[in-house]
Write an enzyme that holds these catalytic residues in place. Structure first.
Site, PDB file in Angstrom:
ATOM      1  N   ASN A  63      -1.645   2.042   5.708  1.00 41.97           N
ATOM      2  CA  ASN A  63      -0.838   0.984   5.018  1.00 41.97           C
ATOM      3  C   ASN A  63      -0.778  -0.205   6.423  1.00 41.97           C
ATOM      4  O   ASN A  63      -0.299   0.616   7.531  1.00 41.97           O
ATOM      5  CB  ASN A  63       0.249   1.433   4.759  1.00 41.97           C
ATOM      6  CG  ASN A  63       1.611   0.417   4.330  1.00 41.97           C
ATOM      7  OD1 ASN A  63       1.048  -0.839   4.130  1.00 41.97           O
ATOM      8  ND2 ASN A  63       2.636   0.764   4.292  1.00 41.97           N
ATOM      9  N   LYS A  88       5.902  -4.354  -4.421  1.00 42.67           N
ATOM     10  CA  LYS A  88       7.294  -4.108  -4.631  1.00 42.67           C
ATOM     11  C   LYS A  88       7.831  -4.234  -3.047  1.00 42.67           C
ATOM     12  O   LYS A  88       8.759  -4.858  -2.844  1.00 42.67           O
ATOM     13  CB  LYS A  88       7.808  -3.079  -4.978  1.00 42.67           C
ATOM     14  CG  LYS A  88       9.138  -2.815  -5.313  1.00 42.67           C
ATOM     15  CD  LYS A  88       9.632  -2.074  -6.441  1.00 42.67           C
ATOM     16  CE  LYS A  88      11.237  -2.032  -6.659  1.00 42.67           C
ATOM     17  NZ  LYS A  88      11.423  -3.416  -7.468  1.00 42.67           N
ATOM     18  N   CYS A 123       0.827  -1.214  -0.179  1.00 40.75           N
ATOM     19  CA  CYS A 123      -0.046   0.096   0.011  1.00 40.75           C
ATOM     20  C   CYS A 123       1.082   1.122   0.324  1.00 40.75           C
ATOM     21  O   CYS A 123       1.938   1.349   0.845  1.00 40.75           O
ATOM     22  CB  CYS A 123      -0.964   0.004   1.239  1.00 40.75           C
ATOM     23  SG  CYS A 123      -2.135  -1.077   1.241  1.00 40.75           S
TER      24      CYS A 123
HETATM   25  C1  F6R Z   1      11.744 -10.188  -7.041  1.00 38.48           C
HETATM   26  C2  F6R Z   1      11.504  -9.380  -6.300  1.00 38.48           C
HETATM   27  C3  F6R Z   1      11.282  -9.601  -4.722  1.00 38.48           C
HETATM   28  C4  F6R Z   1      12.274  -8.944  -3.580  1.00 38.48           C
HETATM   29  C5  F6R Z   1      11.986  -9.326  -2.476  1.00 38.48           C
HETATM   30  C6  F6R Z   1      12.804  -8.750  -1.343  1.00 38.48           C
HETATM   31  O1  F6R Z   1      12.032  -9.668  -8.480  1.00 38.48           O
HETATM   32  O2  F6R Z   1      11.529  -7.983  -6.415  1.00 38.48           O
HETATM   33  O3  F6R Z   1      11.697 -10.997  -4.823  1.00 38.48           O
HETATM   34  O4  F6R Z   1      13.624  -9.083  -4.036  1.00 38.48           O
HETATM   35  O5  F6R Z   1      10.574  -9.123  -2.370  1.00 38.48           O
HETATM   36  O6  F6R Z   1      12.711  -7.239  -1.388  1.00 38.48           O
HETATM   37  P1  F6R Z   1      13.513  -6.255  -0.774  1.00 38.48           P
HETATM   38  O7  F6R Z   1      15.035  -6.603  -1.649  1.00 38.48           O
HETATM   39  O8  F6R Z   1      12.891  -4.889  -0.974  1.00 38.48           O
HETATM   40  O9  F6R Z   1      13.555  -6.657   0.649  1.00 38.48           O
END
Ligand code: F6R
Length: 608
Positions: free
Chosen positions: A100, A603, A2
């Site tokens: 969120n 993300k 969110c």
């Molecule tokens: C795949 C992807 C996810 C992130 C994971 C960790 O393309 O982006 O697998 O790598 O959610 O996210 P961070 O690195 O932000 O902790």
């Protein structure tokens, strides 16, 4: 998960809020909504689906006003419908709340509210906050929000606007990210700096259980007791252009192209004139570094794959045992870490809940935690003992590419630094490895310049039902990464294996025509990989081999060869990863899918 944004200033709030939501949409795209204070009316518009749906729905409407809040949702409580889209309101329609996180005790709170006559209009946990504001507001919105926060359990970032407060947005934070943007005659709050980067680069982080009062003239932050607290402001280097598509159809395609620059930035300024490394940011004395007895790397998803590559590099260069652990599992198995453990927490966003909890667990066991993150001011960066910023620039596409590339560069740098200080590699060797690393941006560019045949291959593979990825040594984590990218972008069942393992079971998956991508750049295990290519081909696989320029050993067994330039075998992930990213993105595009926002994902994964 969110995205939230709040604004008070002189500009039309709708434009500012929508601009912020566009950049935050990577955090969730199940629905979007805004509330704008227009005169004395609080106007709320919300729509299921992507932000574009909301923009279409409000294109004919008059939403003028200079105070606003907005939300882009990744659904937790209640399906992704108009009814559950934020902002949520109280019974009288005077309050608007975006949220969120998850309010764990919301059912108890709902029961109390219903008994007191409030009517529920959504299935969300968030709505309780709007009704609680309605009940408790007595002219001081910040005090009201502070009192409500004390009664909430769980994780939340809340942003609240009230019809009777024409110069005030109140935000509160527990466990999830919230950043303040400091402008001139205008101020902002957002889930991250991209929410307001088009307007100001001056930011301030918000700590746990703090409440922010955002007015045109300034910002006041208090704890839940109402005591004003100080905080550090920082300047954000990312520019707006970096957060735009720059002529590409998708952010991801642009971000793939930006990878040489990402590696250059990660390496930049970390080497001394004598060709050795200088990493003050580890905040560890040379003695501390010599006393490390083990390294534990914690991360999720693609960042975990970067960590696996880090294991090969650190074990080779530093002769230290390295474990790599999925952060979501780490703290639940009572891991053996302590004062002589260096824990490296890798996270692009710096907000991943699993990684954050693992980091907290490691710190509680007295381990020294180094965060490797792309996001300045993120929670992981603030809670770790030290931070190595990867400097990959803002990454908007949900699937990570340039941030992973920057993480790979980072783990090599950290590994070499440990070797340099511990003396496990002599200084000439460290210099030589660094010189090799410095060449990598140009080699990555070379790989990017050769992607035409990979695009063609994507069209041929677009209807595949299953794809396997095989690698050995550092090729194995990259096989995992290739499979993850294909799954998340193209929704094709894909698995990565150590090439030597397939004969222990996975080879049964191979049928006539099953595409098998084999990462076979030149290295010590080349001959064994050539055997593996033959084995799968003999069972009918369509073999796609990533091979080094000039290496003909695999060509007789490869249906398609993708060439990469020669480099040291330990550094090959920086090159082999590129064709797999392009392949997945192009297959997704050929299948008509949204490359930047794959279904069901977000993300920044801020729930456990
Ligand atoms: C795949 C992807 C996810 C992130 C994971 C960790 O393309 O982006 O697998 O790598 O959610 O996210 P961070 O690195 O932000 O902790």
């Amino acid at each position: 998960m969110c995205g939230i944004v709040g604004y008070v200033g002189e500009q039309q709030a709708l434009e500012v809020v929508l601009g912020g939501l566009r950049r935050l949409e990577y955090r969730g795209y199940d629905s979007a909504g805004v509330a704008i204070l227009s005169g004395s009316d609080l106007l709320v518009e919300r729509k299921a689906g992507k932000l574009a749906n909301l923009e279409k729905a409000i294109s004919e409407k008059e939403l003028a006003g200079t105070l606003g809040i907005g939300h882009t949702r990744w659904a937790t409580h209640g399906p992704p419908t108009d009814r559950n889209a934020h902002p949520h309101q109280d019974c009288a329609g005077k309050v608007a709340v975006v949220h969120n996180g998850t309010i764990e005790n919301f059912e108890v709170l709902v029961r109390g509210l219903e008994e007191r006559g409030h009517a529920r209009r959504s299935d969300t946990d968030t709505e309780v906050v709007a009704h609680l504001v309605e009940e408790r507001y007595d002219g001081d919105l910040a005090a009201t929000v502070r009192s409500i926060c004390k009664d909430l359990e769980g994780s939340f970032v809340l942003v609240v606007a009230h019809q009777d407060e024409p110069d005030l947005v109140v935000a509160a934070r527990r466990n999830l990210p919230l950043v303040i943007g400091l402008g001139d005659g205008e101020n902002f709050v957002g889930s991250d700096v991209t929410a307001f980067i088009a307007h100001t680069r001056e930011a301030r982080a918000v700590d746990q259980d703090q409440v922010v009062e955002v007015r045109r003239s300034g910002v006041v932050v208090t704890d839940l007791g109402g005591t004003v607290v100080d905080g550090e402001t920082y300047h954000v280097d990312w520019d707006t252009a970096a957060a735009e598509k720059g002529g590409h159809e998708f952010f991801m395609l642009k971000e793939i192209e930006e990878q040489p620059a990402a590696v250059r930035e990660t390496l930049g300024g970390r080497m001394q004139e004598d060709g050795l490394l200088h990493l003050d940011e580890l905040s560890m004395s040379d003695d501390d570094i010599r006393q490390i007895e083990q390294v534990v790397i914690i991360a999720c998803g693609s960042s975990y794959h970067s960590g696996l590559v880090g294991k090969y590099a650190i074990e080779r260069w530093c002769r230290l045992p390295v474990q790599v652990e999925m952060a979501s599992e780490f703290r639940y198995r009572d891991p053996v870490v302590g004062r002589s453990t260096l824990v490296i927490a890798i996270s692009q966003s710096g907000e991943t809940a699993d990684t954050l909890e693992a980091l907290r667990h490691a710190r509680a066991q007295k381990a020294w935690v180094l965060a490797v993150t792309n996001t300045v001011g993120s929670t992981v960066s603030r809670e770790a003992d030290a931070v190595f910023y990867t400097r990959g620039g803002p990454e908007v596409a949900v699937a990570s590419t340039k941030a992973v590339m920057a993480q790979l560069a980072a783990v090599y740098v950290v590994g070499l630094y440990l070797a340099q200080v511990r003396g496990t590699r002599d200084t000439d060797e460290v210099r030589a490895h660094l010189a090799d690393l410095l060449e990598m941006p140009d080699l990555i560019q070379e790989v990017l310049d050769r992607m035409g045949p990979v695009r063609q291959l994507a069209r041929e593979l677009q209807d595949a039902e299953r794809v396997l990825f095989l690698g050995r040594h550092v090729g194995y984590p990259m096989a995992l990464e290739g499979a993850l990218k294909l799954k998340e972008l193209a929704y094709i069942s894909a698995e990565g294996f150590p090439a030597g393992e397939i004969k222990h079971g996975p080879i049964a998956l191979i049928e006539e025509g099953t595409p098998v991508v084999v990462l076979a750049p030149r290295h010590a295990l080349q001959a064994k990989l050539v055997n593996n290519v033959q084995e799968v081909r003999a069972r009918g696989a369509r073999t796609i081999v990533i091979a080094t320029d000039g290496d003909e050993s695999v060509t007789p067994y490869a249906d398609t060869v993708i060439r990469i330039p020669d480099t040291k075998s330990l550094l090959t992930p920086l090159l082999t990863i590129v064709p797999m990213q392009v392949l997945s993105a192009e297959i997704a595009r050929a299948r008509g899918l949204d490359v930047d926002q794959p279904r069901n994902l977000a993300k920044s994964v801020t729930v456990e």
